[in-house]
Write a protein that holds these residues in place. Structure first.
Motif, PDB file in Angstrom:
ATOM      1  N   SER A  85      19.979  -8.388  -2.448  1.00  8.44           N
ATOM      2  CA  SER A  85      21.069  -7.632  -1.491  1.00  8.44           C
ATOM      3  C   SER A  85      20.434  -6.379  -0.874  1.00  8.44           C
ATOM      4  O   SER A  85      20.814  -5.842   0.317  1.00  8.44           O
ATOM      5  CB  SER A  85      22.402  -7.176  -2.364  1.00  8.44           C
ATOM      6  OG  SER A  85      22.090  -6.475  -3.382  1.00  8.44           O
ATOM      7  N   GLY A  86      19.533  -5.821  -1.765  1.00  9.04           N
ATOM      8  CA  GLY A  86      18.893  -4.536  -1.281  1.00  9.04           C
ATOM      9  C   GLY A  86      17.570  -4.158  -1.855  1.00  9.04           C
ATOM     10  O   GLY A  86      17.273  -5.050  -3.057  1.00  9.04           O
ATOM     11  N   TRP A  87      16.841  -3.425  -1.114  1.00  8.75           N
ATOM     12  CA  TRP A  87      15.256  -2.998  -1.917  1.00  8.75           C
ATOM     13  C   TRP A  87      15.270  -1.843  -2.407  1.00  8.75           C
ATOM     14  O   TRP A  87      15.926  -0.811  -1.979  1.00  8.75           O
ATOM     15  CB  TRP A  87      14.526  -2.996  -0.579  1.00  8.75           C
ATOM     16  CG  TRP A  87      14.363  -4.539   0.095  1.00  8.75           C
ATOM     17  CD1 TRP A  87      14.922  -4.899   0.977  1.00  8.75           C
ATOM     18  CD2 TRP A  87      13.371  -5.294  -0.163  1.00  8.75           C
ATOM     19  NE1 TRP A  87      14.487  -6.206   1.348  1.00  8.75           N
ATOM     20  CE2 TRP A  87      13.429  -6.566   0.558  1.00  8.75           C
ATOM     21  CE3 TRP A  87      12.213  -5.484  -1.090  1.00  8.75           C
ATOM     22  CZ2 TRP A  87      12.621  -7.384   0.546  1.00  8.75           C
ATOM     23  CZ3 TRP A  87      11.442  -6.473  -1.266  1.00  8.75           C
ATOM     24  CH2 TRP A  87      11.524  -7.490  -0.156  1.00  8.75           C
ATOM     25  N   THR A  88      14.381  -1.662  -3.517  1.00 11.85           N
ATOM     26  CA  THR A  88      14.355  -0.415  -4.307  1.00 11.85           C
ATOM     27  C   THR A  88      12.795  -0.241  -4.390  1.00 11.85           C
ATOM     28  O   THR A  88      11.928  -0.958  -4.822  1.00 11.85           O
ATOM     29  CB  THR A  88      14.760  -0.554  -5.721  1.00 11.85           C
ATOM     30  OG1 THR A  88      16.318  -0.628  -5.610  1.00 11.85           O
ATOM     31  CG2 THR A  88      14.764   0.710  -6.331  1.00 11.85           C
ATOM     32  N   THR A  89      12.158   0.978  -3.983  1.00  9.78           N
ATOM     33  CA  THR A  89      10.726   0.978  -4.028  1.00  9.78           C
ATOM     34  C   THR A  89      10.497   2.215  -5.009  1.00  9.78           C
ATOM     35  O   THR A  89      11.094   3.252  -5.277  1.00  9.78           O
ATOM     36  CB  THR A  89      10.448   1.668  -2.563  1.00  9.78           C
ATOM     37  OG1 THR A  89      10.564   0.516  -1.690  1.00  9.78           O
ATOM     38  CG2 THR A  89       8.885   1.894  -2.517  1.00  9.78           C
ATOM     39  N   TYR A  90       9.362   2.203  -5.528  1.00 10.66           N
ATOM     40  CA  TYR A  90       9.070   2.996  -6.739  1.00 10.66           C
ATOM     41  C   TYR A  90       7.356   3.529  -6.251  1.00 10.66           C
ATOM     42  O   TYR A  90       6.379   2.629  -5.688  1.00 10.66           O
ATOM     43  CB  TYR A  90       8.723   2.315  -8.236  1.00 10.66           C
ATOM     44  CG  TYR A  90       9.973   1.815  -8.580  1.00 10.66           C
ATOM     45  CD1 TYR A  90      10.961   2.260  -9.238  1.00 10.66           C
ATOM     46  CD2 TYR A  90      10.453   0.515  -8.319  1.00 10.66           C
ATOM     47  CE1 TYR A  90      12.008   1.618  -9.933  1.00 10.66           C
ATOM     48  CE2 TYR A  90      11.553  -0.094  -8.656  1.00 10.66           C
ATOM     49  CZ  TYR A  90      12.272   0.577  -9.654  1.00 10.66           C
ATOM     50  OH  TYR A  90      13.404   0.314  -9.865  1.00 10.66           O
ATOM     51  N   THR A  91       7.147   4.696  -6.354  1.00 13.21           N
ATOM     52  CA  THR A  91       6.022   5.365  -6.328  1.00 13.21           C
ATOM     53  C   THR A  91       5.496   6.197  -7.333  1.00 13.21           C
ATOM     54  O   THR A  91       6.096   6.224  -8.336  1.00 13.21           O
ATOM     55  CB  THR A  91       5.905   6.119  -4.887  1.00 13.21           C
ATOM     56  OG1 THR A  91       6.919   7.196  -4.976  1.00 13.21           O
ATOM     57  CG2 THR A  91       6.656   5.431  -3.587  1.00 13.21           C
ATOM     58  N   THR A  92       4.325   6.867  -6.891  1.00 18.27           N
ATOM     59  CA  THR A  92       3.959   7.890  -8.147  1.00 18.27           C
ATOM     60  C   THR A  92       4.900   8.947  -8.519  1.00 18.27           C
ATOM     61  O   THR A  92       4.955   9.267  -9.624  1.00 18.27           O
ATOM     62  CB  THR A  92       2.543   8.573  -7.541  1.00 18.27           C
ATOM     63  OG1 THR A  92       3.020   9.083  -6.170  1.00 18.27           O
ATOM     64  CG2 THR A  92       1.356   7.610  -7.445  1.00 18.27           C
ATOM     65  N   PRO A 129       0.706  -1.310  -0.242  1.00 23.16           N
ATOM     66  CA  PRO A 129      -0.063   0.016   0.188  1.00 23.16           C
ATOM     67  C   PRO A 129       0.914   1.341  -0.068  1.00 23.16           C
ATOM     68  O   PRO A 129       0.467   2.427  -0.058  1.00 23.16           O
ATOM     69  CB  PRO A 129      -0.798  -0.102   1.327  1.00 23.16           C
ATOM     70  CG  PRO A 129       0.096  -0.822   2.178  1.00 23.16           C
ATOM     71  CD  PRO A 129       0.634  -2.065   1.336  1.00 23.16           C
ATOM     72  N   ALA A 130       2.092   1.128  -0.151  1.00 25.03           N
ATOM     73  CA  ALA A 130       3.042   2.190  -0.058  1.00 25.03           C
ATOM     74  C   ALA A 130       4.007   2.270  -1.171  1.00 25.03           C
ATOM     75  O   ALA A 130       5.202   2.816  -1.252  1.00 25.03           O
ATOM     76  CB  ALA A 130       3.853   2.291   1.211  1.00 25.03           C
ATOM     77  N   GLY A 131       3.446   1.349  -2.358  1.00 21.11           N
ATOM     78  CA  GLY A 131       4.180   1.397  -3.567  1.00 21.11           C
ATOM     79  C   GLY A 131       4.657  -0.014  -3.998  1.00 21.11           C
ATOM     80  O   GLY A 131       4.349  -0.788  -3.273  1.00 21.11           O
ATOM     81  N   LEU A 132       5.446   0.113  -5.003  1.00 23.96           N
ATOM     82  CA  LEU A 132       5.927  -1.008  -5.623  1.00 23.96           C
ATOM     83  C   LEU A 132       7.326  -1.128  -5.219  1.00 23.96           C
ATOM     84  O   LEU A 132       8.324  -0.221  -5.391  1.00 23.96           O
ATOM     85  CB  LEU A 132       5.902  -1.052  -7.079  1.00 23.96           C
ATOM     86  CG  LEU A 132       6.612  -2.421  -7.798  1.00 23.96           C
ATOM     87  CD1 LEU A 132       5.717  -3.619  -7.557  1.00 23.96           C
ATOM     88  CD2 LEU A 132       6.772  -1.901  -9.337  1.00 23.96           C
TER      89      LEU A 132
END
Length: 676
Positions: free
Chosen positions: A427-434, A418-421
């Motif tokens: 090794s690490g996380w990358t988050t995408y939003t509007t 609910p806070a993006g893709l």
């Protein structure tokens, strides 16, 4: 916490989740699975809530034929106690790795020695470097524990007892940590319900726990439970507070109940109480009671209620947390910041003032008057003049409510929240939003293509990422509806399930199929495409199959255990698996075979499916994860290392790794070396 977590996951979420108060903003949490199933059948899976998540909180718009998708205190010891216990944790089962959002917090408390405990997707502790150092000062460090030692990774409340030991309320029971050992209490030990919502420590050191099945009291050895039958106003308890005279106050879904040590009584629900659905309770030194509700904050003076709303200066009518300071002033957490009341006027603080997030989930006030606020984006503290925010140094997804997971051709994991893709490369996380080009931050469905592209369904349209650029499709482009609840990628394009039918994109344009074309219903919450190109669409009225020219429908009369189809998977062997709210069925081309808990399935409400090349199937349900090797069933739950029993999605990597998305528990990763 209705809506702390988005009513996502097709109608499946609506069937599984259910939390106190029910509002259009939150995703509901779950009641007893059996009751949830019965309710889902009666309502044809029409969403009631959410979550929140709570908060957090499945977009349920498709259930009602709209595009709307909804996103969905702690007790401090009154006397000096021993130093906080050292945080020791037995290792998680070797086969499992847990990934959670360390900064999405729902609980906080401050120990007398300045140690700060906070919980959400696991448990964290701030340790001042020097004894007596102000909690949260620049000198100190964070310690984090995820799952290991905890009954559940979803922490709802934290309390420090007078002897310095720690009590943790979770969605899997109450946990006690004495500095060396973890002890879990569940219904098997006398707890009234495993879903714990609130904790309170009495002056005599005994513990009260609010649950979804009443109030439980632990005297150090035994549990005593209280329900409606004993005078409690409702069994769904959301908040607890203890007055100086020892009187216990319990906020429930039917007002505030009072326990004097022998009898229960109810505070009046009329006379000005803003709403009978209570979310937070606090008792002042003068014995007056504060009750936070979805419609405002009410104060009871012993005779009548007086209600405060946004018009009086509150940040928002929706009250999520309360805490009283030693000077008698009140802190109130809302959906639009934190408000402070000095007895005459309200002062509200938001992200513009330095608060980490405007959604405040819990508040605690230390002996020095410092206010600690647990939010969905970290822990904020106010020293009387300025705000400071502390983030746990932990890499993970942005939220613990994971709606869907998918593994790309390069084994990169994609997860819908609910806070993006968000994506994980090992090794690490990358988050995408509007802000990056995503159609909406409330992500509800995922599909990956053979060339590594990812399709992302949201509450505001469908987005496509080719590894570099984002392209978004909405009804203006031909998509049936803006909210997308299911996706399947195929050689001929992508198929999107919506509340207005099944839409197909062939690379140039959209075609939508509805009941007029032969689709059994237009609320499509599950989609799968077979190796031969056959398209399967799960709805609330049955299962439809499309061979490219004609539609055929399967219902209970044809062998399905229920017409409510929540999950689909088409295997390479041509078999199709259909998850329903009454069991799992597989179609071999001529007929259906159904499996239920009587056959070894973890739960009959099946919410997720994934099949292997050799025909094995992984099944997510409201009661855990099951694996079928063609002959036998093996089930995994919290007891085995699964981060949460509410499974929302399952995806398989090329090396056999099993990724399990849960609602409010984050992600579990099963190493094939330790799996079946």
């Amino acid at each position: 916490m209705p809506e702390i977590e988005l009513q996502l996951r097709r109608y499946a979420r609506a069937a599984v989740e259910r939390v106190p108060p029910v509002t259009a903003e939150e995703v509901q949490s779950w009641e007893e699975p059996r009751r949830a199933r019965a309710r889902s059948r009666r309502l044809s899976m029409v969403a009631a809530a959410a979550a929140g998540v709570a908060a957090l909180v499945v977009a349920v718009g498709w259930l009602v034929g709209t595009d709307e998708a909804q996103l969905v205190v702690t007790d401090e010891p009154e006397e000096p106690s021993a130093a906080a216990p050292e945080l020791t944790a037995p290792p998680t089962a070797p086969a499992w790795t847990t990934h959670t959002a360390g900064n999405v917090l729902r609980a906080v408390t401050v120990a007398p020695d300045g140690t700060v405990w906070a919980g959400g997707g696991g448990l964290v502790r701030w340790d001042p470097e020097e004894p007596g150092e102000r909690a949260g000062s620049a000198v100190g460090s964070w310690t984090r524990i995820v799952f290991a030692g905890l009954a559940s990774n979803a922490v709802s409340d934290v309390a420090v007892a007078h002897d310095g030991t720690l009590w943790v309320g979770t969605y899997g029971g109450v946990v006690h940590h004495d500095g060396s050992d973890w002890t879990t209490y569940t219904i098997a030990d006398g707890l009234t319900h495993n879903r714990v919502t609130a904790l309170a420590i009495a002056d005599d050191g005994t513990l009260y726990a609010g649950t979804h099945g009443g109030v439980a009291h632990h005297d150090g050895s035994d549990w005593t439970t209280y329900t409606i039958a004993d005078g409690l106003t409702h069994d769904l308890v959301t908040a607890l507070a203890i007055a100086d005279d020892g009187t216990l106050y319990a906020g429930t879904q039917a007002g505030v109940a009072r326990y004097d040590g022998s009898d229960w009584s109810a505070l009046p629900r009329g006379a000005g109480l803003a709403d009978s659905r209570i979310e937070a309770v606090a008792v002042a030194d003068d014995g007056t009671v504060w009750a936070g509700t979805p419609a405002g904050l009410s104060h009871y003076d012993g005779e009548t209620w007086t209600t405060h709303t946004a018009e009086d200066g509150l940040g928002h009518e929706r009250i999520t947390a309360l805490a009283l300071a030693d000077d008698g002033t009140l802190w109130a957490g809302t959906h639009a910041g934190v408000s402070h009341y000095d007895g005459e006027t309200w002062t509200t603080y938001t992200t513009e003032d330095g608060l980490a997030h405007d959604r405040a989930e819990a508040i605690a006030v230390g002996d020095d008057g410092t206010a600690w606020v647990a939010t969905q984006a970290g822990l904020s503290t106010f020293d009387g003049s300025a705000w400071s925010t502390y983030h746990v140094d932990a890499d993970g997804p942005p939220h613990d409510s994971i709606e869907a997971v998918a593994v790309a051709a390069d084994d990169r994991l994609w997860a819908a929240t609910p806070a993006g893709l968000t994506s994980y490369d090992g090794s690490g996380w990358t988050t995408y939003t509007t802000a990056d080009g995503l159609a909406g931050d409330l992500v509800t469905a995922l599909a990956t293509t053979a060339d590594g592209d990812v399709w992302v369904g949201t509450d505001a349209g469908l987005s496509h990422h080719d590894g570099t650029d984002w392209t978004t499709y909405t009804p203006a482009d031909g998509l049936a509806r803006g909210a997308v609840f299911a996706l399947a990628a195929a050689d001929d394009g992508v198929w999107a399930g919506t509340s207005g039918g099944l839409s197909h994109f062939d690379g140039t344009g959209w075609t939508t199929y509805t009941m007029a074309d032969g689709l059994v219903a237009e609320q499509v919450g599950a989609v799968a495409v077979g190796a031969d190109g056959t398209v399967w669409a799960g709805t609330t009225s049955g299962l439809s199959r499309f061979d490219g020219e004609t539609w055929e429908t399967f219902r209970t009369l044809d062998g399905l255990p229920s017409n409510t189809v929540l999950a689909l998977s088409a295997g390479e062997d041509g078999r199709v698996w259909a998850g329903t709210d009454a069991g799992l069925s597989h179609y071999d081309g001529s007929g259906w075979t159904t499996y239920t808990t009587e056959d070894g399935l973890a739960g009959d409400l099946v919410t997720a499916l994934a099949t292997t090349a050799d025909g094995n199937v992984w099944v997510g349900s409201e009661a855990g994860l099951s694996h079928h090797d063609g002959t036998d069933w093996t089930t995994y739950t919290i007891a085995d290392g699964l981060t949460h029993n509410r499974v929302s999605s399952v995806a398989l990597a090329s090396d056999g790794t099993v990724w399990v998305a849960t609602l409010r528990g984050g992600l579990s990763e099963l190493d094939p070396a330790g799996g079946p």
